[in-house]
Design a protein around this motif. Structure first.
Motif, short mmCIF file in Angstrom:
data_model
loop_
_atom_site.label_atom_id
_atom_site.label_comp_id
_atom_site.label_asym_id
_atom_site.label_seq_id
_atom_site.Cartn_x
_atom_site.Cartn_y
_atom_site.Cartn_z
N UNK A 153 3.58 12.75 -0.94
CA UNK A 153 2.88 14.00 -0.73
C UNK A 153 3.03 14.66 0.62
N UNK A 154 4.17 14.50 1.27
CA UNK A 154 4.35 15.14 2.57
C UNK A 154 5.43 16.21 2.54
N UNK A 155 6.65 15.86 2.23
CA UNK A 155 7.76 16.81 2.39
C UNK A 155 7.67 17.99 1.43
N UNK A 156 6.90 17.86 0.36
CA UNK A 156 6.75 18.97 -0.57
C UNK A 156 6.00 20.15 0.00
N UNK A 157 5.22 19.89 1.05
CA UNK A 157 4.43 20.96 1.66
C UNK A 157 4.58 21.02 3.18
N UNK A 158 4.78 19.88 3.79
CA UNK A 158 4.68 19.80 5.24
C UNK A 158 5.90 19.11 5.83
N UNK A 159 5.93 19.04 7.14
CA UNK A 159 6.98 18.32 7.83
C UNK A 159 6.34 17.30 8.76
N UNK A 163 7.40 10.22 -3.37
CA UNK A 163 7.22 11.47 -4.10
C UNK A 163 6.95 12.58 -3.09
N UNK A 164 7.64 13.71 -3.25
CA UNK A 164 7.49 14.81 -2.29
C UNK A 164 6.10 15.45 -2.38
N UNK A 165 5.54 15.45 -3.59
CA UNK A 165 4.18 15.99 -3.77
C UNK A 165 3.30 14.89 -4.37
N UNK A 166 2.34 15.24 -5.20
CA UNK A 166 1.48 14.21 -5.78
C UNK A 166 2.32 13.24 -6.61
N UNK A 167 2.08 11.94 -6.47
CA UNK A 167 2.84 10.98 -7.26
C UNK A 167 2.32 10.89 -8.70
N UNK A 168 3.19 10.54 -9.60
CA UNK A 168 2.77 10.21 -10.95
C UNK A 168 2.31 8.76 -10.98
N UNK A 169 1.66 8.41 -12.05
CA UNK A 169 1.25 7.02 -12.23
C UNK A 169 2.47 6.10 -12.25
N UNK A 170 3.55 6.58 -12.87
CA UNK A 170 4.76 5.78 -12.98
C UNK A 170 5.37 5.49 -11.60
N UNK A 171 5.28 6.45 -10.70
CA UNK A 171 5.82 6.25 -9.34
C UNK A 171 5.08 5.11 -8.65
N UNK A 172 3.77 5.11 -8.73
CA UNK A 172 2.96 4.09 -8.07
C UNK A 172 3.18 2.72 -8.71
N UNK A 173 3.23 2.68 -10.02
CA UNK A 173 3.46 1.41 -10.72
C UNK A 173 4.87 0.91 -10.42
N UNK A 195 0.82 -1.21 0.00
CA UNK A 195 0.00 0.00 0.00
C UNK A 195 0.85 1.26 0.00
N UNK A 196 0.28 2.33 -0.57
CA UNK A 196 0.87 3.66 -0.53
C UNK A 196 -0.20 4.64 -0.10
N UNK A 197 0.16 5.53 0.81
CA UNK A 197 -0.77 6.58 1.25
C UNK A 197 -0.22 7.93 0.82
N UNK A 198 -1.12 8.87 0.56
CA UNK A 198 -0.71 10.22 0.20
C UNK A 198 -1.12 11.20 1.29
N UNK A 199 -0.24 12.10 1.63
CA UNK A 199 -0.47 13.18 2.58
C UNK A 199 -0.29 12.69 4.02
N UNK A 220 -3.81 14.05 -3.43
CA UNK A 220 -3.04 13.07 -4.17
C UNK A 220 -3.63 12.70 -5.52
N UNK A 221 -4.87 13.09 -5.76
CA UNK A 221 -5.51 12.88 -7.06
C UNK A 221 -6.24 14.16 -7.47
N UNK A 222 -6.35 14.37 -8.76
CA UNK A 222 -7.11 15.49 -9.29
C UNK A 222 -8.13 14.97 -10.29
N UNK A 223 -9.30 15.56 -10.28
CA UNK A 223 -10.33 15.16 -11.23
C UNK A 223 -9.81 15.39 -12.64
N UNK A 224 -9.84 14.34 -13.45
CA UNK A 224 -9.32 14.42 -14.81
C UNK A 224 -7.82 14.28 -14.90
#
Length: 311
Positions: free
Chosen positions: A64-70, A86-96, A39-43, A110-114
Motif C-alpha cells: 500500500x505505498x507505491x500505488x499512492x505515495x513515494x 502490493x502497490x495498493x490494498x492487498x488481497x487476501x491471497x497476497x497475504x496468505x 509480519x506485513x504492514x500497510x501504508x 489497508x482494510x475496508x469495512x465489509x
C-alpha cells in the motif's frame, strides 16, 4: 523418584514456556503466544512505526505505498531488504501467499469495512491483525484523535513483538520533545482557524475530529475548522470551507496532484478569493507520512506551530 523427575520437568516447562501477550485492537482483544515472525504492514506511516521499533527482521514485506505515495531516502533504506507485496490494498491471497502471520493495518489503511481483508477473514489462515487506533472510529465509537493514538500503537506493537522497552523509550522521548517544544512557543492572541486540504476539486477530502491532523493542529495552537465533523478523513462541500473562512490552509502532499498544484487550485479559483488564508497566502505543507499517525507527528506539530506564528 519418577514423581520427582516429572514434577521437575513440569516446572522447567512452565518457566520456559513463552508468555502470552494480549493487546487491545479497536473493539477486540488480540492474544499472541509469541512475537510474529512474518509480519506485513500497510501504508507508509504504519510501516515506519514498524521500522522505528527495529522490526524489519520480523517482516516479510509491506503493502500500500507505491500505488499512492513515494518513499523518502530514510524510508527506502529502512525497507531495502523487504519486498512491496502490493502497490495498493492487498488481497487476501497476497497475504496468505506471503505466509504472513501478522498484518498491521487500519480501516481505510489497508482494510475496508465489509471487505475481503479483515481480522475475521484472515483469522482462519493464522494471520493476526492489529488495527491502527486512529482508524477505529470506522467500526465503533472513540474519542477525538489525539497524540495518544499514535503512542498507543507504538506501545502495543512493542508488546506484540517483545520490544516493550524500546517502544516505551521512544514514546517517552516523543512526549518529552513535544512538551519541551510547546513550552517555548510564543503565545497566540487567538487560535488560528485551520483547514486541512487533502485532495479533491469538486469537493474537498479533509480531516474531521477523528483524523490525526485534528490533534496535530490543536497541539500546535490552532483549531481545525472541521473539528465538529463527526468523521475521520472524509469529503465535505466547499461551501462549508468558505463559510468557516480558514486563516491557514494545511495541504497534505502525496499522490499525482502535488502540493503546489493544490495551492494553485485554491489561489486561482474566484470562489475562494475571500478566504483569509488565500488572501494572506497562508499555506503550509505536510507530507502524508507527517499528517497520518506515525513517528513524524512531532515534526508535523513543529511545522504547524511555526506556520501559525508566521515563521
Amino acid at each position: 523418584m519418577k514423581f520427582t523427575l516429572t514434577a521437575l520437568t513440569a516446572a522447567m516447562m512452565a518457566t520456559t514456556a513463552p508468555a502470552q501477550t494480549t493487546v487491545q485492537s479497536c473493539d477486540r482483544q488480540v492474544t499472541f503466544d509469541a512475537p510474529p515472525k512474518a509480519a506485513i504492514s500497510n501504508d507508509v506511516n504504519l510501516t515506519e512505526m514498524m521500522l522505528v521499533l527495529g522490526l524489519a527482521d520480523h517482516m516479510v514485506g509491506y503493502t500500500g505505498i507505491s500505488g499512492w505515495k513515494t518513499l523518502d531516502v530514510e524510508m527506502r533504506e529502512g525497507v531495502a531488504q523487504l519486498p512491496e507485496l502490493s502497490a495498493k490494498y492487498p488481497t487476501k491471497e497476497v497475504l496468505i501467499g506471503a505466509d504472513a502471520d501478522f498484518y498491521f493495518a487500519g480501516w481505510n489503511y489497508g482494510m475496508k469495512v465489509g471487505g475481503e481483508v479483515t481480522p475475521e477473514t484472515l483469522d482462519p489462515f493464522g494471520i493476526k491483525v492489529y488495527e491502527l487506533t486512529e482508524s477505529c472510529i470506522h467500526i465503533g465509537e472513540k474519542s477525538a484523535a489525539s497524540m495518544d493514538d499514535m503512542y498507543a500503537d507504538l506501545l502495543n506493537l512493542g508488546a506484540i513483538f517483545d520490544v516493550g522497552d524500546k517502544a516505551a523509550e521512544l514514546v517517552a522521548g516523543y512526549k518529552a520533545d513535544l512538551e519541551s517544544f510547546t513550552a517555548t512557543l510564543a503565545p497566540l492572541e487567538a487560535a488560528p482557524r485551520v483547514f486541512v486540504y487533502d485532495s479533491g476539486d469538486d469537493a474537498p477530502f479533509t480531516a474531521g475530529r477523528y483524523a490525526m491532523p485534528n490533534a496535530l493542529i490543536e497541539a500546535a495552537g490552532g483549531t481545525n475548522i472541521m473539528n465538529d465533523f463527526e468523521k475521520s478523513w472524509a469529503t465535505v462541500g466547499w461551501e462549508a470551507i468558505v463559510d468557516r473562512n480558514p486563516e491557514v490552509i494545511v495541504i497534505v502532499n502525496y499522490g499525482d496532484v502535488t502540493a503546489a498544484q493544490k495551492r494553485e487550485f485554491m489561489t486561482s479559483n474566484p470562489a475562494f478569493a475571500d478566504i483569509d488564508a488565500v488572501k494572506n497566502d497562508r499555506f503550509v505543507t505536510l507530507e502524508y507520512v507527517e499528517a497520518t499517525p506515525g513517528p513524524r507527528n512531532i515534526k508535523a506539530v513543529k511545522t504547524l506551530a511555526a506556520a501559525f506564528r508566521g515563521e
